[in-house]
Design an enzyme around this catalytic site. Structure first.
Site, mmCIF file in Angstrom:
data_model
loop_
_atom_site.group_PDB
_atom_site.id
_atom_site.type_symbol
_atom_site.label_atom_id
_atom_site.label_comp_id
_atom_site.label_asym_id
_atom_site.label_seq_id
_atom_site.Cartn_x
_atom_site.Cartn_y
_atom_site.Cartn_z
ATOM 1 N N HIS A 125 0.819 -1.221 0.000
ATOM 2 C CA HIS A 125 0.000 0.000 0.000
ATOM 3 C C HIS A 125 0.853 1.273 0.000
ATOM 4 C CE1 HIS A 125 -3.674 -2.201 0.373
ATOM 5 N NE2 HIS A 125 -3.352 -2.719 1.539
ATOM 6 N N HIS A 163 -6.363 -7.206 -0.639
ATOM 7 C CA HIS A 163 -6.510 -5.773 -0.889
ATOM 8 C C HIS A 163 -5.635 -5.340 -2.056
ATOM 9 C CE1 HIS A 163 -7.407 -6.466 3.432
ATOM 10 N NE2 HIS A 163 -8.428 -5.680 3.154
ATOM 11 N N ASP A 250 -4.646 -13.102 3.194
ATOM 12 C CA ASP A 250 -5.921 -12.637 3.727
ATOM 13 C C ASP A 250 -7.082 -12.936 2.779
ATOM 14 O OD1 ASP A 250 -4.825 -10.831 1.976
ATOM 15 O OD2 ASP A 250 -5.143 -9.063 3.225
#
Length: 309
Positions: A125, A163, A250
């Site tokens: 990120h 993500h 995840d």
């Protein structure tokens, strides 16, 4: 994770050396790095209590074209969200994490053997000059640049975290020496929300070298694996010479902050499919928040890649 890896017999566990700031500055903005290095001291000097957390940001109606001097404004300039705090030791932890990534890719470059970097904090990120999503330095981008500097003409970064790897996309969006591909939860529903749509395909020289696979909440292994196969085919077609895997587990069905439905055994098959690509491969840890199962799931990917399990 470390206990499971040590019990697996997959290979020797090594500590990294100190690579310094030069590999970081090959990816990240100098002023941003200086901010991270001094943030905790500036926060304390301003009389703030607790961990440093941004609470005001540039917005659509307040674009923030000048970087503030005060620590509150600087935090807002360099943070992409309020999910990630800075405390004593944060900068040192981020430096150590990128050292793990560099040691892993250097092992691959020196020996041809696959390597896994147990990076904490994660990195995908982190953009050129922003932190968030628990990420400060973009380990995958730093590793990819290391491989390019070692003579590889094109590197693939495959992000399989739940993500979207917004930071990695931003860093390489206008470049054609890195093919970035990300399988992730649809940003209309999932963090980081504002990047990761399918129509984002790169710009300038990078047009066509950014590939996003946004998938709906509840996606199971069959649909997820279909997207993975398309990504692997694109990596082959692009002539990539080395693969960096942003390994987030995840996507696991029991992950508390994610919404895919992969079972632990599915991670074995993920590793097998990645191995069939036949590229020199380094795995760098990203997310995974089902603490009891994260070691099992990470080792399953690596064991599947090695043809075990």
């Amino acid at each position: 994770m470390l206990a499971r890896i040590q019990a697996s017999g997959l290979g020797e566990v090594r500590a990294p050396g100190d690579y310094g700031l030069a590999p970081v500055l090959a990816i990240h903005d100098r002023d941003y790095v200086d901010f991270l290095a001094g943030c905790w001291e500036a926060w304390q000097a301003a009389g703030r209590q607790g961990e440093a957390i941004a609470w005001v940001w540039p917005t659509r109606t307040m674009p923030g074209r000048r970087i503030p001097v005060h620590i509150d404004g600087r935090l807002g300039h360099y943070a992409l969200g309020a999910d990630t705090s800075i405390c004593e030791g944060t900068f040192e932890a981020a430096m150590a994490s990128k050292d793990v990534a560099l040691a892993a890719v250097d092992h691959l470059l020196a020996t041809g053997e696959p390597a896994f970097g147990l990076c904490r904090p994660p990195g995908h990120h982190a953009a050129t000059d922003q932190f968030g999503g628990y990420c400060f330095f973009n380990n995958a981008a730093i590793a990819a640049q290391r491989a390019l500097d070692a003579g590889h003409a094109r590197v693939a970064v495959l992000d399989i975290d739940f993500h979207h790897g917004n930071g990695t996309q931003q860093i390489f969006y206008a470049r054609d020496d890195v093919l970035f591909l990300s399988l992730h939860g649809d940003p209309l529903h999932c963090f980081p929300h504002f990047l990761g749509h399918a129509e984002e395909t790169g710009e300038g020289a990078g047009e066509g070298f950014n590939v996003n696979y946004p998938l709906p909440p509840g996606t199971g292994f069959a649909a997820w694996a279909e997207a993975l196969e398309d990504a692997l085919a694109r990596i082959r077609e692009a002539g990539c010479e080395l693969l960096v895997v942003s390994l987030g587990v995840d996507t696991f069905e029991g992950d508390p902050i994610s919404a895919f439905r992969l079972a632990s055994d599915d991670f074995l098959e993920v590793g097998r499919r990645l191995a069939r690509l036949g590229l020199p491969t380094v795995f760098l840890l990203e997310g995974g928040y089902a603490v009891e199962e994260i070691g099992v799931n990470v080792v399953n990917v690596l064991a599947g890649f090695e043809g075990r399990g």
